[in-house]
Design a protein around this motif. Structure first.
Motif, mmCIF file in Angstrom:
data_model
loop_
_atom_site.group_PDB
_atom_site.id
_atom_site.type_symbol
_atom_site.label_atom_id
_atom_site.label_comp_id
_atom_site.label_asym_id
_atom_site.label_seq_id
_atom_site.Cartn_x
_atom_site.Cartn_y
_atom_site.Cartn_z
ATOM 1 N N VAL A 159 24.156 60.553 -12.321
ATOM 2 C CA VAL A 159 24.002 61.768 -11.506
ATOM 3 C C VAL A 159 22.631 62.391 -11.735
ATOM 4 O O VAL A 159 21.947 62.801 -10.791
ATOM 5 N N LEU A 218 30.323 54.881 -7.643
ATOM 6 C CA LEU A 218 30.431 56.332 -7.801
ATOM 7 C C LEU A 218 29.050 56.985 -7.805
ATOM 8 O O LEU A 218 28.829 58.017 -7.162
ATOM 9 N N GLY A 219 28.119 56.361 -8.535
ATOM 10 C CA GLY A 219 26.771 56.919 -8.616
ATOM 11 C C GLY A 219 26.089 56.977 -7.265
ATOM 12 O O GLY A 219 25.444 57.970 -6.914
ATOM 13 N N LEU A 279 28.115 58.145 -16.248
ATOM 14 C CA LEU A 279 28.197 58.746 -14.913
ATOM 15 C C LEU A 279 27.282 59.959 -14.810
ATOM 16 O O LEU A 279 26.570 60.136 -13.813
ATOM 17 N N ILE A 333 23.580 64.564 -2.547
ATOM 18 C CA ILE A 333 22.352 64.984 -3.230
ATOM 19 C C ILE A 333 21.154 64.805 -2.312
ATOM 20 O O ILE A 333 20.313 65.703 -2.179
ATOM 21 N N ILE A 376 27.748 59.588 -5.015
ATOM 22 C CA ILE A 376 27.280 60.920 -5.420
ATOM 23 C C ILE A 376 25.895 61.198 -4.865
ATOM 24 O O ILE A 376 25.544 62.342 -4.546
ATOM 25 N N SER A 377 25.092 60.144 -4.713
ATOM 26 C CA SER A 377 23.721 60.334 -4.234
ATOM 27 C C SER A 377 23.656 60.787 -2.782
ATOM 28 O O SER A 377 22.652 61.348 -2.353
ATOM 29 N N ASP A 394 20.065 60.364 -9.939
ATOM 30 C CA ASP A 394 20.118 60.622 -8.503
ATOM 31 C C ASP A 394 19.448 61.948 -8.153
ATOM 32 O O ASP A 394 18.748 62.056 -7.149
#
Length: 224
Positions: A13, A136-137, A9, A144, A140-141, A16
């Protein structure tokens, strides 16, 4: 959840953060001619639809990576992407500005799909088929791309070594993809700790080649 899950993970992150910069520029350029109320709408829906498209693309990438030797090929491509990231000081992003919300959203989606291949490939490799990690990745992006990428781009210009850190993350992911290729996995597994040494040497070697290439270019530009 295992430490391996959190390591993957964190890798996603990092991917990303490093690869999200160009996407933030696309969003800004595509929406800059819109009035504020339409701009926020275009950014929200553009990013939302682009992320949905990217999730779809990543799941397809995971399925394709099950094809023999394709994961290894993806790792080799990712090595090339990492090298290009190091030696390309500034990407030329040609994005047409728009005066309509729909036009801006369309531009964001198309540009994200075209420019997001490296991100999709890297996340698919880092997640190693784990659908939760993929979702999840990509979730999260979103923040970002919306808020963090411009800061990262600024820091990259002020502190160029950050580019090498980002490239190292990609090289590590590429090595992981190559070594976990089903056709090679048992061979690398038998190597034990040696495979970690090989990964380290690959990261250091390609990063150093990128650094030397940049130094040579700088010297050549200075002379001429």
């Amino acid at each position: 959840m295992s430490s391996e899950f959190f390591l993957a993970l964190l890798t996603i992150v990092g991917i990303d953060i490093i690869l999200g910069g160009d996407n933030a520029i696309v969003v800004a350029l595509a929406c800059r001619n819109l009035p504020p109320e339409k701009r926020n709408k275009a950014i929200f829906f553009g990013i939302l639809l682009a992320i949905i498209a990217r999730i779809f693309m990543t799941f397809i990438a995971v399925l394709l990576l099950n094809i023999p030797f394709l994961m290894a090929l993806g790792g080799v491509i990712l090595l090339w992407i990492a090298f290009q990231l190091m030696i390309t000081s500034e990407e030329n992003t040609n994005v047409t500005t728009n005066t309509t919300t729909l036009g801006a959203i369309k531009t964001i989606i198309i540009a994200d799909i075209v420019m997001g291949f490296d991100n999709v490939l890297a996340i698919a490799g880092a997640a190693n088929g784990n659908h939760l990690l993929i979702v999840l990745g990509l979730i999260i992006s979103i923040p970002i791309i919306l808020w963090g990428s411009k800061l990262i781009l600024f820091l990259m210009k002020r502190f160029p070594f950050i580019v090498y850190i980002g490239a190292s993350i990609l090289i590590y992911t590429a090595a992981k993809m190559i070594m976990e290729e089903p056709m090679f996995a048992s061979t690398f597994q038998d190597l034990g700790w040696v495979k970690y040494l090989l990964t380290f040497l690959l990261v250091v070697t390609i990063t150093c080649i990128g650094w030397v290439t940049n130094r040579i270019r700088t010297i050549y530009t200075t002379i001429h």
